[in-house]
Design a protein around this motif. Sequence first.
Motif, PDB file in Angstrom:
ATOM      1  N   GLN A 141       0.838  -1.200   0.000  1.00  7.74           N
ATOM      2  CA  GLN A 141       0.000   0.000   0.000  1.00  7.74           C
ATOM      3  C   GLN A 141       0.875   1.254   0.000  1.00  7.74           C
ATOM      4  O   GLN A 141       0.546   2.253  -0.673  1.00  7.74           O
ATOM      5  N   LEU A 142       1.974   1.205   0.746  1.00 13.86           N
ATOM      6  CA  LEU A 142       2.894   2.340   0.791  1.00 13.86           C
ATOM      7  C   LEU A 142       3.447   2.640  -0.598  1.00 13.86           C
ATOM      8  O   LEU A 142       3.601   3.810  -0.981  1.00 13.86           O
ATOM      9  N   LYS A 143       3.745   1.600  -1.362  1.00 14.96           N
ATOM     10  CA  LYS A 143       4.264   1.799  -2.717  1.00 14.96           C
ATOM     11  C   LYS A 143       3.271   2.590  -3.576  1.00 14.96           C
ATOM     12  O   LYS A 143       3.672   3.393  -4.422  1.00 14.96           O
ATOM     13  N   LYS A 144       2.006   2.393  -3.346  1.00 17.17           N
ATOM     14  CA  LYS A 144       0.977   3.107  -4.108  1.00 17.17           C
ATOM     15  C   LYS A 144       0.812   4.548  -3.620  1.00 17.17           C
ATOM     16  O   LYS A 144       0.557   5.458  -4.428  1.00 17.17           O
ATOM     17  N   ASP A 145       0.949   4.758  -2.311  1.00 12.34           N
ATOM     18  CA  ASP A 145       0.573   6.031  -1.713  1.00 12.34           C
ATOM     19  C   ASP A 145       1.734   6.971  -1.450  1.00 12.34           C
ATOM     20  O   ASP A 145       1.510   8.173  -1.198  1.00 12.34           O
ATOM     21  N   LEU A 146       2.965   6.480  -1.472  1.00 12.92           N
ATOM     22  CA  LEU A 146       4.089   7.292  -1.002  1.00 12.92           C
ATOM     23  C   LEU A 146       4.309   8.523  -1.871  1.00 12.92           C
ATOM     24  O   LEU A 146       4.404   8.431  -3.100  1.00 12.92           O
ATOM     25  N   ASP A 147       4.407   9.666  -1.205  1.00 16.59           N
ATOM     26  CA  ASP A 147       4.761  10.913  -1.876  1.00 16.59           C
ATOM     27  C   ASP A 147       6.228  10.803  -2.308  1.00 16.59           C
ATOM     28  O   ASP A 147       7.110  10.581  -1.461  1.00 16.59           O
ATOM     29  N   PRO A 148       6.537  10.943  -3.582  1.00 16.73           N
ATOM     30  CA  PRO A 148       7.918  10.752  -4.046  1.00 16.73           C
ATOM     31  C   PRO A 148       8.902  11.786  -3.520  1.00 16.73           C
ATOM     32  O   PRO A 148      10.110  11.658  -3.768  1.00 16.73           O
ATOM     33  N   SER A 149       8.407  12.804  -2.787  1.00 15.39           N
ATOM     34  CA  SER A 149       9.329  13.754  -2.168  1.00 15.39           C
ATOM     35  C   SER A 149       9.883  13.238  -0.843  1.00 15.39           C
ATOM     36  O   SER A 149      10.814  13.833  -0.277  1.00 15.39           O
ATOM     37  N   VAL A 150       9.327  12.131  -0.340  1.00 15.13           N
ATOM     38  CA  VAL A 150       9.819  11.550   0.912  1.00 15.13           C
ATOM     39  C   VAL A 150      11.210  10.962   0.679  1.00 15.13           C
ATOM     40  O   VAL A 150      11.431  10.207  -0.271  1.00 15.13           O
ATOM     41  N   ASP A 151      12.148  11.325   1.560  1.00 14.76           N
ATOM     42  CA  ASP A 151      13.521  10.833   1.439  1.00 14.76           C
ATOM     43  C   ASP A 151      13.752   9.551   2.225  1.00 14.76           C
ATOM     44  O   ASP A 151      14.481   8.663   1.783  1.00 14.76           O
ATOM     45  N   VAL A 152      13.154   9.482   3.409  1.00 16.70           N
ATOM     46  CA  VAL A 152      13.407   8.355   4.316  1.00 16.70           C
ATOM     47  C   VAL A 152      12.087   7.884   4.910  1.00 16.70           C
ATOM     48  O   VAL A 152      11.308   8.702   5.415  1.00 16.70           O
ATOM     49  N   VAL A 153      11.857   6.584   4.855  1.00 11.79           N
ATOM     50  CA  VAL A 153      10.708   5.983   5.517  1.00 11.79           C
ATOM     51  C   VAL A 153      11.224   5.189   6.712  1.00 11.79           C
ATOM     52  O   VAL A 153      12.037   4.266   6.547  1.00 11.79           O
TER      53      VAL A 153
END
Length: 354
Positions: A97-109
Motif C-alpha cells: 500500500q505504501l508503494k501506491k501512496d508514497l509521496d515521491p518527495s519523501v527521502d526516508v521511511v
Amino acid sequence: MIEISLCMIVRNEENVLGRCLQCAQSFADEIIVVDTGSTDGTKALAENFTKKVFDFPWTDDFAAARNYSFSKATRDYIMWLDADDVVRPEDQEKILQLKKDLDPSVDVVMMKYLAGFDELGNPTFVYDRERLLRRAAQPVWEGAIHEVITPFGNILKTDIAVCHKKIKPGDPDRNLRIFEKMIKDGKTLSPREKFYYGRELMYHGRYDEAGHIFRDFLEEGQGWIENKIEACLNLAYCLDALGKKDSALQSLFSSFHYAAPRAEICCEIGRIFLSREQYSLAIFWYEQALRCRPEENQGFLKQDCYRFIPYMQLCVCYDRMGDTARAKEYNEKAGALKPQHPAYLYNVRYFSSR
C-alpha cells in the motif's frame, strides 16, 4: 507508484536467507544480494530468487559492504534487510500500500524494528530504523560496526514492522574484535562508535573498561541523546556488576538530564532497591514505571518495562512485605498481559500452595 530495490549483505546465511527472500518477493521489484565470503550454500540459494548476486571481499566494515549493495540498486527507493529478518504478511500488505501512496518527495521511511521477543513471540524490544530510502538522494552508510544512515530530508514515520528472527547465534566476539582492530590501527572512534564499543565491552564482562568508555562518551557531550540515556543505563549495569550500587543509582538518576524518567530506567532503579530489600523504595520506582509512557521520538523501547515487569516486581515486593493480597493482585495484572508466561504461572502455583 514507486518501485523498490531490496539490497542485502549476507555471509553463511543458508538457514535463514530463503525465509527472508520469500517475504521480500511480494514487495521488492529488484533484489540485490551481496555475498561477503560465504562458504555454505548461501549464494546458490540467493540465485533462486534473483540474478543480481554479487561478491564483495569482507573488510571488517559493514558500511562499506552496504554501500556497495546500494550502488547496484536501480529503482526509486532502496530497502535493506538482514538475512535473519522477516516481514509478516500484514506488514507486506502495508508495504504494498505504501508503494501506491508514497509521496515521491519523501527521502526516508522509518519502520519499526522488532528486535527482541519473549517466549510467546511477543515483541519486547522495539525501535525505529531508516528502512526505505530515496535512491536519488544518494544515501550513504556510516560506521564499520552498527552502521547507520542518519535520517535526512523529508522523513515519514510508519507502523510497518520488520521482525529480527535469529535462528542461531552469530559470532559473539566479531564486533569487539573489529572495534579493537580499529583502535589498534589508530582510528579515533566517533561518539556513536565509542558508545557501541562500551556496550561490547559490557557484553564481554569487561565492566571496568566499559564503565570508563561510557563515562568518556557522556563527558564528551556528543552523540545522539538516545545513546546518552542508554549509556547511563549501561554504565549502571557495569557499576552494579562491580558492586558499586550507589554509583549505579547515580548513573541512572543522571539520565534525567536528558529526558523525563523512562520506564526502563525506573525499573532498573527499582531492581537495585529490591536487591537491597528496600521494598518501599522499590515499590515507588516500579509504580513510577507504570506511570511512564513512551515518548513519540523515543529511540529504544523495552515494552515489558512499561507494564509487565513492574507488575511482576510489585508482586515480589508486596509478597516480601507480607501483603499477600496486593501481591496476588499485581500477579493477576501481569497475567492479564501474558497469561502463559512462566513467571506468572509460577506465582499462581506459589500463591495456591500458600
